[in-house]
Design a protein around this motif. Structure first.
Motif, PDB file in Angstrom:
ATOM      1  N   LYS A  28     -20.725 -17.550  -6.963  1.00 40.27           N
ATOM      2  CA  LYS A  28     -21.326 -18.902  -6.658  1.00 40.27           C
ATOM      3  C   LYS A  28     -20.648 -19.162  -5.301  1.00 40.27           C
ATOM      4  O   LYS A  28     -19.818 -19.037  -5.038  1.00 40.27           O
ATOM      5  N   PHE A  29     -21.843 -19.653  -4.340  1.00 40.49           N
ATOM      6  CA  PHE A  29     -21.654 -19.825  -3.103  1.00 40.49           C
ATOM      7  C   PHE A  29     -21.334 -21.128  -2.738  1.00 40.49           C
ATOM      8  O   PHE A  29     -21.734 -22.036  -3.001  1.00 40.49           O
ATOM      9  N   CYS A  38     -25.400 -11.282  -4.613  1.00 42.96           N
ATOM     10  CA  CYS A  38     -24.865 -10.746  -3.373  1.00 42.96           C
ATOM     11  C   CYS A  38     -25.127 -11.481  -2.193  1.00 42.96           C
ATOM     12  O   CYS A  38     -26.000 -12.365  -2.282  1.00 42.96           O
ATOM     13  N   ILE A  39     -24.404 -11.265  -1.347  1.00 48.15           N
ATOM     14  CA  ILE A  39     -24.470 -11.906   0.016  1.00 48.15           C
ATOM     15  C   ILE A  39     -26.050 -11.694   0.687  1.00 48.15           C
ATOM     16  O   ILE A  39     -26.627 -12.559   1.400  1.00 48.15           O
ATOM     17  N   HIS A  40     -26.530 -10.542   0.451  1.00 44.44           N
ATOM     18  CA  HIS A  40     -27.955 -10.242   0.814  1.00 44.44           C
ATOM     19  C   HIS A  40     -28.997 -11.079   0.346  1.00 44.44           C
ATOM     20  O   HIS A  40     -29.869 -11.603   0.812  1.00 44.44           O
ATOM     21  N   CYS A  41     -28.980 -11.361  -0.883  1.00 42.04           N
ATOM     22  CA  CYS A  41     -29.816 -12.181  -1.766  1.00 42.04           C
ATOM     23  C   CYS A  41     -29.681 -13.435  -1.556  1.00 42.04           C
ATOM     24  O   CYS A  41     -30.729 -14.230  -1.171  1.00 42.04           O
ATOM     25  N   HIS A  48     -29.247 -21.371   5.647  1.00 43.28           N
ATOM     26  CA  HIS A  48     -28.003 -21.600   6.209  1.00 43.28           C
ATOM     27  C   HIS A  48     -26.958 -20.229   6.013  1.00 43.28           C
ATOM     28  O   HIS A  48     -27.347 -19.503   5.128  1.00 43.28           O
ATOM     29  N   SER A  49     -25.948 -20.320   6.716  1.00 36.63           N
ATOM     30  CA  SER A  49     -24.953 -19.203   6.677  1.00 36.63           C
ATOM     31  C   SER A  49     -24.014 -19.503   5.482  1.00 36.63           C
ATOM     32  O   SER A  49     -23.797 -20.496   5.082  1.00 36.63           O
ATOM     33  N   ALA A  50     -23.681 -18.325   4.829  1.00 34.85           N
ATOM     34  CA  ALA A  50     -22.798 -18.275   3.971  1.00 34.85           C
ATOM     35  C   ALA A  50     -21.242 -18.877   4.327  1.00 34.85           C
ATOM     36  O   ALA A  50     -21.025 -18.765   5.598  1.00 34.85           O
ATOM     37  N   TYR A 101     -17.047 -11.441   2.675  1.00 36.94           N
ATOM     38  CA  TYR A 101     -18.417 -12.206   2.516  1.00 36.94           C
ATOM     39  C   TYR A 101     -18.153 -13.384   1.778  1.00 36.94           C
ATOM     40  O   TYR A 101     -18.956 -14.454   2.176  1.00 36.94           O
ATOM     41  N   TYR A 102     -17.387 -13.503   0.729  1.00 36.32           N
ATOM     42  CA  TYR A 102     -17.477 -14.768  -0.207  1.00 36.32           C
ATOM     43  C   TYR A 102     -15.964 -15.323  -0.164  1.00 36.32           C
ATOM     44  O   TYR A 102     -16.094 -16.648  -0.481  1.00 36.32           O
TER      45      TYR A 102
END
Length: 107
Positions: A28-29, A38-41, A48-50, A101-102
């Motif tokens: 969940k972002f 994933c970050i790519h999806c 917006h940026s993750a 990334y998360y």
């Protein structure tokens, strides 16, 4: 049931980017409160940026989903596990390489 966004290729949250037998979690972002494999999806679908989850949220924020049984777990539970605590399905240990990334983690 929790909806998983992105380019999923099956009902266990595998996506076009990561689709081995062990790629069974979605994150969940923080930025959009949506689960993606994933970050790519995320980056393909959102404008917006993750954003990373801050470390102080790891113990009380359910932000990781097992794609096999749909168990939602806290970030800390996920980071300490090699298998889903609910169904015992094995997680991909190489996902640890993508934590930055998360999650707010020391590198």
């Amino acid at each position: 049931m929790v909806h998983v966004y992105g380019t999923t290729v099956d009902n266990e949250t595998r996506c076009t980017h990561y689709h081995t037998d062990l790629d069974i979690i979605a994150i969940k972002f923080k930025c959009c409160d949506k689960y993606y494999p994933c970050i790519h999806c995320h980056n393909e679908a959102e404008t917006h940026s993750a954003e990373q989850w801050p470390a102080h949220t790891f113990t009380n924020t359910k932000a990781v989903l097992c794609g096999v049984c749909r168990y939602e777990m806290t970030i800390q539970t996920y980071m300490q596990a090699t298998h889903c605590p609910q169904c015992q399905s094995q997680f991909n240990s190489r996902c640890r390489l993508h934590y930055p990334y998360y999650f707010e983690v020391d590198q």
